[in-house]
Design a protein around this motif. Structure first.
Motif, PDB file in Angstrom:
ATOM      1  N   ALA A 199      34.508  28.704  30.899  1.00 29.40           N
ATOM      2  CA  ALA A 199      33.872  27.927  31.970  1.00 29.40           C
ATOM      3  C   ALA A 199      33.763  26.470  31.573  1.00 29.40           C
ATOM      4  O   ALA A 199      34.016  26.107  30.418  1.00 29.40           O
ATOM      5  CB  ALA A 199      32.477  28.497  32.247  1.00 29.40           C
ATOM      6  N   HIS A 206      37.255  30.832  40.381  1.00 33.37           N
ATOM      7  CA  HIS A 206      37.398  30.734  38.919  1.00 33.37           C
ATOM      8  C   HIS A 206      36.912  32.068  38.362  1.00 33.37           C
ATOM      9  O   HIS A 206      35.883  32.572  38.810  1.00 33.37           O
ATOM     10  CB  HIS A 206      36.508  29.578  38.429  1.00 33.37           C
ATOM     11  CG  HIS A 206      36.646  29.251  36.989  1.00 33.37           C
ATOM     12  ND1 HIS A 206      37.422  28.207  36.532  1.00 33.37           N
ATOM     13  CD2 HIS A 206      36.112  29.830  35.878  1.00 33.37           C
ATOM     14  CE1 HIS A 206      37.346  28.148  35.214  1.00 33.37           C
ATOM     15  NE2 HIS A 206      36.553  29.128  34.789  1.00 33.37           N
ATOM     16  N   GLY A 219      38.906  25.642  30.981  1.00 29.94           N
ATOM     17  CA  GLY A 219      37.480  25.354  30.812  1.00 29.94           C
ATOM     18  C   GLY A 219      37.293  24.891  29.386  1.00 29.94           C
ATOM     19  O   GLY A 219      38.220  25.009  28.582  1.00 29.94           O
ATOM     20  N   VAL A 224      32.354  30.356  40.534  1.00 30.18           N
ATOM     21  CA  VAL A 224      32.759  31.355  39.543  1.00 30.18           C
ATOM     22  C   VAL A 224      32.705  32.727  40.229  1.00 30.18           C
ATOM     23  O   VAL A 224      31.771  33.038  40.953  1.00 30.18           O
ATOM     24  CB  VAL A 224      31.823  31.256  38.309  1.00 30.18           C
ATOM     25  CG1 VAL A 224      31.988  32.448  37.385  1.00 30.18           C
ATOM     26  CG2 VAL A 224      32.121  29.960  37.569  1.00 30.18           C
TER      27      VAL A 224
END
Ligand code: NDP
Length: 335
Positions: free
Chosen positions: A113, A103, A37, A99
Motif C-alpha cells: 500500500a 488496489h 506501493g 483498497v
C-alpha cells in the motif's frame, strides 16, 4: 548477487468470466504480483464489510479492476517500507482509499500500500481489535463526530440509529450510549432487541415504521440520527428530527435514492451531514481511531464480533447481503 525468494501468500481472488460474472476463489499469489506501493504489510486480520460482500458476490460494480483482492480494510505489521514514516515491525491499519476496489486489499496474508493510506495502530489496540471495529466501526465514529460537530450532545435528546444490527449500527449504538446519549435502535430484526439493549439502546423500534413513503414533516422524535439505510428511511428520519437537529448519513442498505422534501431543512433547520470514510484525512482518521481505542470497551466489541477464516469470507458474503449477519465479522487471514 543473491536474489530474495518471492514470498507466497494466500488471498481471496476475484476474476470475471467470459459472461461478465464475478468468480471468487482462494488463490496462492506471489509478492511479485502485488500492486505498486511503498509499504508491504503482513496482514493479521481483515474484516467483511457490506462493500466487500458486494465485491465478492459481484452484486454491485464495486470492483473496478480485475483480478482483484477484495477487503477494504486490514491491520498488521510492516514488513518492508520505502517511506521514512514506517519501519519494519510497526503495527498499522488501513481503511478505504479504494483498497479492495481499485488496489488489492485486505482479504489476503500480504498487501502493498501507499504509506499515505496507513494509520499507526493506537498503542493499546491489537490488530484483531482494530478489525473487530473495522471500517464499519470507524464509520460509526465519524458519524458520531459529525453529530458532535453540529452541537448535538447527550443533553440534546434521543439519537436514532437505523440499520441497528449491522456493523455500523451496532458500533454506533455502543459508542453513543457510552458517551451518555439516549439511543433508539431501528431494526428489521426485533428478535435481536435484547442484544441491542445490551449494546446500549434504550429503545428498539421496527424499521417498517420508517421504510415506506411518509409525510414531509412528522412528529419531532429525535435530536439526531446515524442513518445506515438511505432511501425512504432517511427521508422519514429527516421528517422526524427535532428543530435544529442533525442526521449523519453514511449508508444505503435500503437504497441510494433520497425521496425527501426540503421541509425539514427550511422549516426546522435540520442539517444533513454526509459521512465518507474512504477519503477522510489522516488527521480525522487519527482522531477517530484514537477515540475508538479509548471509548469502546474491549468486551463490548468482542461480544459484537464473529471470527471467520479467509475462505469462509466467500460463504459469509451472501449472508451479509441478505441482512442475516449481526454485528461485525472479523477475518483471520492466516487460517
Ligand atoms: P451491514 O450489512 O452490516 O448492516 C446493514 C444493516 O442495515 C442490516 O444489518 C439491517 O439492519 C439494515 N438493512 C439491510 N437491508 C435493509 C433494507 N432493505 N431496509 C432497511 N434496512 C436494511 O452493513 P454495515 O453496517 O457495514 O454498513 C451499513 C451501510 O453503511 C452500508 O450501506 C454500507 O455500504 C455503508 N457504509 C458506508 C461507509 C461510508 O464511508 N459512508 C463506510 C462503511 C459502510 P437490521 O437488521 O437491524 O434492520
Amino acid at each position: 548477487m543473491q536474489v530474495a525468494p518471492v514470498e507466497r501468500f494466500r488471498a481471496i481472488r476475484l476474476r470475471k468470466d467470459e459472461t461478465g460474472a464475478t468468480l471468487a476463489d482462494v488463490a496462492t499469489l506471489g509478492d511479485d504480483e502485488l500492486p505498486p506501493g511503498n509499504v508491504v504489510v503482513r496482514i493479521a486480520y481483515s474484516t467483511l464489510n457490506y462493500k466487500d460482500a458486494l465485491a465478492i458476490t459481484g452484486q454491485s460494480p464495486v470492483v473496478r479492476k480485475f483480478p482483484m483482492v477484495p477487503g477494504i480494510d486490514f491491520a498488521g505489521t510492516v514488513e518492508h517500507s520505502a517511506d521514512a514514516r514506517y519501519q519494519p515491525g510497526d503495527r498499522v491499519l488501513l481503511n478505504g482509499w479504494g483498497v479492495g476496489e481499485t488496489h488489492w486489499g485486505g482479504l489476503a496474508q500480504r498487501a502493498c500500500a501507499r504509506a499515505d493510506w496507513l494509520v499507526p495502530l493506537p498503542p493499546t489496540m491489537s490488530p484483531r481489535m482494530a478489525m473487530c471495529i473495522g471500517t464499519a466501526g470507524y464509520t460509526a465514529m465519524l458519524s458520531v463526530m459529525a453529530l458532535e460537530a453540529r452541537g448535538i450532545g447527550p443533553e440534546a435528546g434521543v439519537i436514532l440509529v437505523t440499520g441497528a444490527n449491522g456493523g455500523v449500527g451496532t458500533v454506533a449504538i455502543a459508542l453513543l450510549s457510552r458517551l451518555g446519549y439516549s439511543v433508539t435502535a431501528s431494526t428489521g430484526r426485533l428478535e435481536e432487541a435484547p442484544r441491542l439493549k445490551e449494546l446500549g439502546a434504550t429503545c428498539v423500534m421496527d424499521r417498517r415504521g420508517l421504510s415506506e413513503p411518509g409525510k414531509p414533516l412528522q412528529k419531532e422524535s429525535w435530536a439526531g440520527a446515524v442513518d445506515c439505510v438511505g432511501s425512504h428511511t432517511l427521508a422519514n428520519v429527516l421528517a422526524g428530527i427535532r428543530y435544529g437537529g442533525a442526521v449523519a448519513a453514511c449508508g444505503l442498505a435500503q437504497g441510494m435514492e433520497l425521496p425527501a422534501s426540503v421541509a425539514p431543512f427550511i422549516l426546522r433547520g435540520v442539517a444533513l451531514e454526509g459521512v465518507d470514510s474512504v477519503h477522510a484525512s489522516f488527521e480525522r482518521r487519527m482522531v477517530a481511531w484514537t477515540r475508538l481505542s479509548h471509548e469502546l470497551p474491549g468486551d463490548v466489541i468482542e461480544g459484537n464480533t464473529r471470527e471467520i477464516g479467509l475462505a469462509q469470507a466467500l460463504e459469509v458474503a451472501p449472508e451479509l447481503l441478505r441482512g442475516e449477519v449481526r454485528g461485525r465479522v472479523v477475518v483471520d487471514v492466516n487460517r
